[in-house]
Design an enzyme around this catalytic site. Structure first.
Site, PDB file in Angstrom:
ATOM      1  N   ASP A  75       2.904   8.680  -0.048  1.00 20.31           N
ATOM      2  CA  ASP A  75       3.735   7.866   0.847  1.00 20.31           C
ATOM      3  C   ASP A  75       5.204   8.256   0.722  1.00 20.31           C
ATOM      4  O   ASP A  75       5.617   8.937  -0.223  1.00 20.31           O
ATOM      5  CB  ASP A  75       3.560   6.373   0.560  1.00 20.31           C
ATOM      6  CG  ASP A  75       4.002   5.979  -0.847  1.00 20.31           C
ATOM      7  OD1 ASP A  75       3.725   6.746  -1.795  1.00 20.31           O
ATOM      8  OD2 ASP A  75       4.622   4.913  -1.005  1.00 20.31           O
ATOM      9  N   GLU A 129       3.397   4.067  -3.485  1.00 16.72           N
ATOM     10  CA  GLU A 129       4.227   4.146  -4.692  1.00 16.72           C
ATOM     11  C   GLU A 129       5.645   3.652  -4.450  1.00 16.72           C
ATOM     12  O   GLU A 129       6.301   3.161  -5.377  1.00 16.72           O
ATOM     13  CB  GLU A 129       4.261   5.602  -5.183  1.00 16.72           C
ATOM     14  CG  GLU A 129       4.898   5.796  -6.550  1.00 16.72           C
ATOM     15  CD  GLU A 129       6.403   6.052  -6.506  1.00 16.72           C
ATOM     16  OE1 GLU A 129       7.043   6.042  -7.576  1.00 16.72           O
ATOM     17  OE2 GLU A 129       6.945   6.256  -5.396  1.00 16.72           O
TER      18      GLU A 129
END
Length: 357
Positions: A75, A129
């Site tokens: 991400d 994350e």
């Protein structure tokens, strides 16, 4: 959204990085990229591929005495007008180039190029994350599928400028509150101004001397800082509460509980409420497989000044380090970029390590 092109795991690692960058994957929206990664890995006969939400785990099972984990999050932070990617000279620009799709590209290349590595390898590509810890995909795997993260050593391919960064700092946030008594500001002597009452809190922060401990041979630098302040009721009211939010980044020789105790001592006499916290991780450089990694990569290991998911591996009993091609100082910036030569060098080093007995 346009259809995502298949990922080529056999070509140039810089081109693969660009392809990953061009698949938008802001935290919570990683499905298209996770699908592309799963599709690229699934045909590789030497890997067992597992999908968990938007995380993809691929493992070799060759019966080696050692297993290492190579992990990276897929991400990114929200876009800043920095897609699609572009190349200028040796630099690849775009959201996530440094943090950390260049590291993910290296891991994907390794997964495809090493059907018979010298150590068994688990490759982990995970989601969320960059946002709150409760949604972190690696944390989810640690809670629900810890066997997928088992290993003797782990490399988290966070951007480190191509240098090993051992362990990580712990972090906590706390609210330090001063209480007062409301009154009309025209008759302020009937009240007690809570904003004025936090002045000693700020003085303590200004005079605070941060520790610089050496932990397992690496020098850490702590920090205790105000990161926010709230107070006030209206333009004609003496406020009865003021809250200073502080962030403490502490070395991994302190547990989270010890760090909380320290913050309470610093702000003795004030109400302290902890709102967030995560322990650090000691440098994972003492295990023989870690020493082999350090020899293959070269350079001088340094302490990780920040929190990363190596902390999660530490809680699972897996020593871990941070190592990746990106520059951490460029993470989250609108002009985020990575040197193509650095990605290629990282790939060479990782191939030398995983391919060597």
């Amino acid at each position: 959204m346009s259809e995502t092109r298949p990922l080529d795991l056999t070509g140039d690692v810089g081109l693969l990085t660009a392809a990953l960058v061009d698949v938008e994957s802001v935290s919570g929206g990683e499905k298209a990229l996770a699908d592309a990664i799963e599709t690229a890995l699934a045909p590789l006969a030497h890997l067992t591929v597992v999908r968990d939400g938007e995380a993809v785990v691929a493992r070799t099972d060759l019966g080696h005495a050692e297993r290492v984990v190579v992990a990276g999050h897929i991400d990114t932070v929200p876009l800043a007008g920095n897609l699609p990617s572009r190349v200028e000279g040796d630099l690849l620009y775009g959201c996530g180039t440094s943090d950390m799709k260049s590291g993910v590209a290296v891991a994907l290349k390794l997964a495809a190029a090493l059907p018979s590595p010298a150590r068994d390898v688990t490759y982990v590509f995970y989601d969320c994350e960059e946002i709150e810890a409760a949604r972190n995909g690696l944390g989810r795997l640690a809670r629900t599928r810890p066997e997928l993260l088992a290993g003797d050593f782990a490399v988290l391919m966070e951007p480190t400028g191509g240098e090993i960064e051992g362990g990580c700092q712990g972090t906590l946030r706390a609210e330090v509150a001063a209480r007062g008594k409301r009154s009309h500001s025209a008759r302020s002597w009937y009240g007690v101004n809570a904003i004025h009452a936090v002045a000693p809190v700020l003085e303590r922060l200004n005079s605070y001397r941060a520790r610089e401990p050496v932990v397992d041979g690496l020098a850490y630098h702590e920090g205790l800082n105000a990161v926010g302040i709230t107070g006030g009721v209206a333009g004609n009211v003496i406020p009865d509460e003021c809250v200073v939010t502080v962030n403490y980044r502490f070395a991994p020789d302190r547990s989270l509980e010890e760090a909380q105790r320290h913050v309470r001592e610093v702000f003795d006499g004030y109400e302290v409420r902890f709102t967030d916290g995560a322990p650090g991780a000691r440098p994972g450089l003492t295990h023989p497989v870690a020493a082999a990694f350090a020899r293959a990569v070269g350079g001088t290991p340094r302490a990780k000044l920040g929190w990363t998911d190596v902390s999660l591996f530490a809680r699972l009993g897996v020593p871990a380090v941070n190592y990746g091609p990106g520059d951490p100082n460029l993470a989250h910036q609108a002009d985020e970029h990575v040197a193509l030569g650095a990605i290629a060098a990282c790939e060479r080093n990782m191939l030398a390590w995983l391919g060597a007995p």
